[in-house]
Design a protein around this motif. Structure first.
Motif, mmCIF file in Angstrom:
data_model
loop_
_atom_site.group_PDB
_atom_site.id
_atom_site.type_symbol
_atom_site.label_atom_id
_atom_site.label_comp_id
_atom_site.label_asym_id
_atom_site.label_seq_id
_atom_site.Cartn_x
_atom_site.Cartn_y
_atom_site.Cartn_z
ATOM 1 N N ASP B 125 0.651 -1.070 -0.412
ATOM 2 C CA ASP B 125 0.243 0.063 -0.439
ATOM 3 C C ASP B 125 0.804 1.137 -0.170
ATOM 4 O O ASP B 125 1.825 1.569 0.518
ATOM 5 N N HIS B 126 0.356 2.045 -0.688
ATOM 6 C CA HIS B 126 0.990 3.648 -0.627
ATOM 7 C C HIS B 126 1.623 4.039 0.698
ATOM 8 O O HIS B 126 3.346 3.656 0.627
ATOM 9 N N ASP B 127 1.173 4.088 1.476
ATOM 10 C CA ASP B 127 0.836 4.647 2.587
ATOM 11 C C ASP B 127 1.747 3.478 3.316
ATOM 12 O O ASP B 127 3.145 4.053 4.541
ATOM 13 N N ALA B 128 1.568 2.687 3.502
ATOM 14 C CA ALA B 128 2.731 1.687 3.955
ATOM 15 C C ALA B 128 4.529 1.189 3.336
ATOM 16 O O ALA B 128 4.986 1.271 4.635
ATOM 17 N N LEU B 129 4.306 1.631 2.083
ATOM 18 C CA LEU B 129 5.441 1.922 1.259
ATOM 19 C C LEU B 129 6.929 3.227 2.128
ATOM 20 O O LEU B 129 7.776 3.259 2.130
ATOM 21 N N GLY B 130 5.758 3.981 1.904
ATOM 22 C CA GLY B 130 5.629 5.315 2.115
ATOM 23 C C GLY B 130 6.427 5.589 3.531
ATOM 24 O O GLY B 130 6.987 6.729 3.461
ATOM 25 N N SER B 131 5.883 4.898 4.324
ATOM 26 C CA SER B 131 6.205 5.429 6.071
ATOM 27 C C SER B 131 5.817 4.261 6.593
ATOM 28 O O SER B 131 7.120 3.863 6.998
ATOM 29 N N PHE B 132 5.340 3.590 6.975
ATOM 30 C CA PHE B 132 4.991 2.624 8.403
ATOM 31 C C PHE B 132 5.920 1.550 8.290
ATOM 32 O O PHE B 132 6.497 1.302 9.012
ATOM 33 N N THR B 218 -17.594 -5.114 9.289
ATOM 34 C CA THR B 218 -17.736 -3.924 8.649
ATOM 35 C C THR B 218 -16.937 -3.951 7.266
ATOM 36 O O THR B 218 -15.844 -4.137 7.863
ATOM 37 N N PRO B 219 -16.813 -3.785 5.871
ATOM 38 C CA PRO B 219 -16.435 -3.650 4.705
ATOM 39 C C PRO B 219 -15.072 -3.528 4.755
ATOM 40 O O PRO B 219 -13.717 -4.058 4.787
ATOM 41 N N GLU B 220 -14.962 -2.155 4.628
ATOM 42 C CA GLU B 220 -13.528 -1.731 4.490
ATOM 43 C C GLU B 220 -12.158 -1.890 5.954
ATOM 44 O O GLU B 220 -11.170 -1.972 5.673
ATOM 45 N N MET B 221 -12.917 -1.954 6.954
ATOM 46 C CA MET B 221 -11.867 -2.415 8.231
ATOM 47 C C MET B 221 -11.903 -3.794 7.839
ATOM 48 O O MET B 221 -10.387 -4.316 8.046
ATOM 49 N N PHE B 222 -12.899 -4.438 7.202
ATOM 50 C CA PHE B 222 -12.311 -5.836 7.115
ATOM 51 C C PHE B 222 -10.917 -6.493 5.754
ATOM 52 O O PHE B 222 -9.883 -6.579 5.748
ATOM 53 N N ALA B 223 -10.982 -5.122 5.231
ATOM 54 C CA ALA B 223 -10.249 -4.832 4.234
ATOM 55 C C ALA B 223 -8.743 -4.845 4.472
ATOM 56 O O ALA B 223 -7.494 -5.048 3.694
ATOM 57 N N HIS B 224 -9.337 -3.793 5.507
ATOM 58 C CA HIS B 224 -7.336 -2.970 6.201
ATOM 59 C C HIS B 224 -7.337 -4.181 6.676
ATOM 60 O O HIS B 224 -5.629 -4.061 7.640
ATOM 61 N N ALA B 225 -7.608 -5.271 7.917
ATOM 62 C CA ALA B 225 -7.183 -6.563 8.312
ATOM 63 C C ALA B 225 -6.117 -7.044 7.175
ATOM 64 O O ALA B 225 -5.414 -8.549 8.031
ATOM 65 N N ALA B 226 -5.886 -6.775 5.622
ATOM 66 C CA ALA B 226 -4.579 -7.661 5.103
ATOM 67 C C ALA B 226 -3.878 -6.665 5.086
ATOM 68 O O ALA B 226 -3.317 -7.002 3.643
ATOM 69 N N LEU B 227 -3.458 -5.171 5.439
ATOM 70 C CA LEU B 227 -3.009 -4.366 4.902
ATOM 71 C C LEU B 227 -2.423 -3.894 6.005
ATOM 72 O O LEU B 227 -2.526 -4.376 6.937
ATOM 73 N N ALA B 228 -0.561 -3.014 5.982
ATOM 74 C CA ALA B 228 0.020 -2.854 7.071
ATOM 75 C C ALA B 228 -0.536 -1.316 6.925
ATOM 76 O O ALA B 228 0.730 -0.444 7.079
ATOM 77 N N LEU B 229 -1.335 -1.064 7.211
ATOM 78 C CA LEU B 229 -2.201 0.559 7.279
ATOM 79 C C LEU B 229 -2.262 1.095 8.901
ATOM 80 O O LEU B 229 -3.160 -0.613 9.678
ATOM 81 N N GLY B 230 -2.459 1.723 9.621
ATOM 82 C CA GLY B 230 -2.318 1.902 11.123
ATOM 83 C C GLY B 230 -3.807 1.951 12.052
ATOM 84 O O GLY B 230 -4.118 2.042 12.621
ATOM 85 N N ASN B 231 -5.010 2.428 10.386
ATOM 86 C CA ASN B 231 -6.185 2.993 11.404
ATOM 87 C C ASN B 231 -6.521 1.928 12.392
ATOM 88 O O ASN B 231 -7.384 1.673 12.866
ATOM 89 N N MET B 232 -6.253 0.173 11.685
ATOM 90 C CA MET B 232 -7.496 -0.800 12.582
ATOM 91 C C MET B 232 -6.800 -0.805 13.708
ATOM 92 O O MET B 232 -7.107 -1.288 14.756
ATOM 93 N N PRO B 233 -5.338 -0.970 13.871
ATOM 94 C CA PRO B 233 -4.764 -1.259 14.742
ATOM 95 C C PRO B 233 -5.264 0.516 16.289
ATOM 96 O O PRO B 233 -5.195 -0.110 17.593
ATOM 97 N N THR B 234 -5.156 1.328 15.449
ATOM 98 C CA THR B 234 -5.468 2.571 16.381
ATOM 99 C C THR B 234 -6.814 1.885 16.946
ATOM 100 O O THR B 234 -7.703 2.280 18.190
#
Lengths: 250, 468
Positions: B125-132, B218-234
């Motif tokens: 993901d863009h933010d994962a590579l660029g940041s996290f 919750t559709p968008e949150m479930f999708a985030h369970a396979a990403l490396a972004l900080g919103n679901m952990p928050t």
């Protein structure tokens, strides 16, 4: 309520029978609720059935349109696609996200992993953890080989000048986000990068610039030598001071 | 080696959670232990960075062993009672909740499927590579939090965020991970376990299973369970901190007081804009304090919840020599165009509408719609059928927390300086704001399940289920 134990011998004690009955009743009531909840989930899934037809219908539509045959089927497909897409009722909008979750993210996501995994294995790309990682990155990031080439052809202390993402570069998906320094840095670390135009912001870094990344023909003006127009590749990594072997400078 | 690191993290978290209470079931302990453990790992990294110790697997193992031993040592006397207090699951037929089991089985499969996806693909993901993910990798390579990239502003947007999330990635890389997304999977697992147990505490097992199922899907949150972004952990921290605080206000159970305070502290140790949740939590604790006058508790909660904010502020100012201020333009005042734009997105997100590229139903499913429908139903029910005074008091802490934090969160975006953010407001609403909304989903669903009318419904379901 628990009953008193039966006095007559040879018969099952009443408490046990009652307990069994109540256990049976307990399980039955539980199962009744499971059926009710299961039906609700089934109804939601059925409601979303139309959404699942869409990718297949769209593919068939475009394939037929390209062939230019079977106009009747083409019209049928078009009408069906429009019918599904025009269904913007509140319940459809509320529930179609669950189709995405179950069928696209979970089921299709898992199937894709299994397919890609088998494909990478058949090519022997999973021999080490790192080779597998690289193969997956290549799968997901279109510019991965180009980025790897930057790493392989530059020293670790290289500083690379990169054109900014103008409307042409940033709208061309083949570049991914290569023109964004924070994104590019992930791939080239510990090499550093700086956007052309930001030299005044980071003068120390600009002074150390050793290479120029050419994207869509942009960046040649930063080279300290001239590359004849006919020899200019659209995309390349060139040393800033001296031309690499193979480029004839005037 | 990664397994060793993860186990140490869980052990450390469990040792610290046992300092708070000994009354946990297994799923509860697993859920909280990771949230606590990985947060403390990031604190250890910050400490190492400040005192100049290199972050390596060796130094992290040593720190983990010392801290775990210390926590267990302090708690030694109490832990002797643990075998009698630890709640093991019962397997008698009449203790099996088949409805709950049904939902747990579906959730287990969905969790498996999304985890397969998450663990297979590297972060792209863009933010994962660029940041996290970049921050995580470079921290592990350089052995410090203040990595060399800060010198050239190449750290990415998350460089000014408190370190919990990217330090969690660094932790995985320090222990030899090739892909660090096991962290995402464990955060998702913790979110589900913690939410399930907190709703179970406030309602019952059946209600908890059904509501956790809705949260998970919750559709968008479930999708985030396979990403490396900080919103679901928050969201996992907001869920644990807020819901435990609600239960503490309700039941005055010491266990939930400390869970609420510490998890709320980690909320601002993972992102800065989550300060709105800490502020809302302090508001409801403050109001409850005015009613019950417990000085010590109120001060303790405030101190624990705000401490990370102060530490990070000082670290940014003194070590990173940067701040997040200057990203807001309070001179905007009331701007009708801006207000309409923000409101358009909010109404689409909360009421399953459409605005710009946002489709509220597609993103959050029934979560917010259920919340508002049940809010209306509950208020009407209380007004017509019950004691009218309860209209204002039923689950007041949940509603106040939800609306206060939501308004504050919206204002953060309303006043955002588009130039400083290098992004137009509509784009921020369609990306950052959209993902930040996750944090409100557990709170909304908690209210939807535990308000007076819903609780009545779930009690009736339970009576039917058990034949009581």
């Amino acid at each position: 309520m628990a009953k008193q134990p039966a006095k007559s011998s040879g018969k099952k004690p009443a408490t046990t029978a009652s307990a069994e009955n109540s256990s049976f009743g307990y399980v039955l009531r539980n199962l009744a609720l499971v059926v009710v909840f299961g039906l609700v989930l089934l109804i939601v899934d059925q409601k979303n059935k139309k959404q699942r037809e869409l990718p297949e219908l769209t593919n068939e539509f475009y394939a037929l349109r390209q062939q230019g045959t079977n106009q009747q089927r083409l019209i049928e497909l078009y009408n069906r696609i429009m019918e599904i897409q025009n269904d913007t009722s509140f319940t459809t909008r509320l529930l179609r996200g669950y189709n995405f979750v179950v069928h696209d993210v979970a089921i299709a996501g898992k199937e894709t992993v299994e397919k890609v995994s088998a494909e990478l294995h058949s090519k022997g790309l999973d021999s080490t953890a790192y080779s597998l990682y690289e193969a997956k990155m290549r799968y997901k990031v279109g510019t991965y080989d180009f980025l790897k080439n930057i790493v392989n052809t530059t020293p670790e202390n290289a500083v690379i000048l990169v054109p900014k993402g103008d409307s042409v570069i940033s709208n061309n998906s083949k570049y991914n986000f290569i023109y964004e320094m924070e994104w590019l840095e992930f791939f080239i670390y510990p090499r550093l990068c700086i956007n052309i135009g930001d030299e005044e912001k980071y003068p120390d870094l600009a002074k150390r610039a050793s290479h120029v990344l050419i994207l869509d023909g942009r960046g040649y003006e930063k080279l300290k030598y001239n590359v004849p127009v006919e020899q200019r590749p659209a995309d390349a990594l060139l040393p800033i001071n001296e031309p690499p072997a193979g480029i004839q400078t005037p | 080696m990664l397994i060793v690191g993860i186990l140490l993290c869980y052990l450390l978290g469990a040792a610290l959670m046992l300092l708070i209470s000994r009354r946990y079931n297994i799923s509860e302990l697993v859920g909280y232990s990771f949230l606590m453990g990985i947060a403390v790992e990031s604190v250890i990294m910050l400490f190492f960075d400040v005192v100049g110790v290199k972050i390596t697997s060796g130094s992290m193992i040593a720190a983990n062993m010392v801290l775990t031993a210390a926590a267990l040592g302090i708690n030694f006397k109490n832990l002797k009672e643990l075998p009698t207090q630890f709640q093991l699951p019962k397997f008698e037929l009449k203790h099996i909740n088949f409805v709950s089991l049904f939902f747990i089985a579906i959730m287990a499969w969905l969790f498996y499927a999304v985890s397969v996806k998450c663990l297979f693909w590297p972060a792209t993901d863009h933010d994962a590579l660029g940041s996290f993910d970049k921050l995580g990798r470079v921290i592990a390579l350089e052995g410090k939090l203040k990595i060399s990239l800060y010198q050239w502003d190449l750290q990415g947007a998350a460089g000014v965020y408190p370190p919990l999330f990217h330090a969690a990635f660094a932790y995985a890389y320090v222990f030899g991970a090739t892909i660090a997304k096991i962290i995402t999977t464990l955060f998702f697992l913790s979110l589900l376990l913690v939410f399930y147990n907190l709703v179970k505490e406030a309602a019952n097992e059946t209600a908890a299973a059904v509501t956790t199922f809705i949260l998970m899907l919750t559709p968008e949150m479930f999708a985030h369970a396979a990403l490396a972004l900080g919103n679901m952990p928050t969201t996992a921290y907001v869920c644990a901190g807020a819901l435990a605080t609600f239960i503490w206000i309700d039941k005055k159970d010491q266990k939930y007081f400390w869970i609420g305070a510490t998890m709320m502290a980690w909320v601002i140790w993972i992102r800065s804009d989550t300060v709105v949740f800490t502020a809302a939590a302090l508001l409801i604790v403050g109001i409850d304090f005015l009613k019950n006058k417990y000085w010590k508790k109120a001060i303790s909660y405030g101190a624990v919840a705000v401490l990370p904010f102060i530490i990070w502020f000082l670290y940014m100012k003194l070590k990173l020599q940067t701040t997040t201020s200057g990203r807001f333009d309070f001179g905007v005042g009331y701007n009708a165009e801006r207000f309409d734009l923000v409101w358009g997105y909010i109404s689409a997100m909360l009421f399953a509408g459409q605005h710009g590229r946002i489709d509220g139903g597609q993103l959050y499913g029934i979560s917010f719609v259920v919340f508002f429908v049940l809010l209306a139903v509950n208020l009407v029910w209380l007004y017509k059928k019950e004691n009218r005074s309860t209209v204002l008091t039923d689950r007041w802490q949940v509603l106040l927390f939800f609306f206060a934090s939501f308004i504050a969160y919206t204002l953060l975006f309303y006043f955002i300086d588009e130039k400083a953010q290098q992004s137009p407001l509509y784009s921020l609403m369609e990306s950052s704001f959209k993902r930040g909304i996750f944090c409100f989903v557990p709170v909304a669903l908690f209210y939807a399940t535990t308000n007076f009318t819903a609780a009545k419904f779930w009690r009736a379901v339970e009576r039917f289920r058990t034949g009581a």
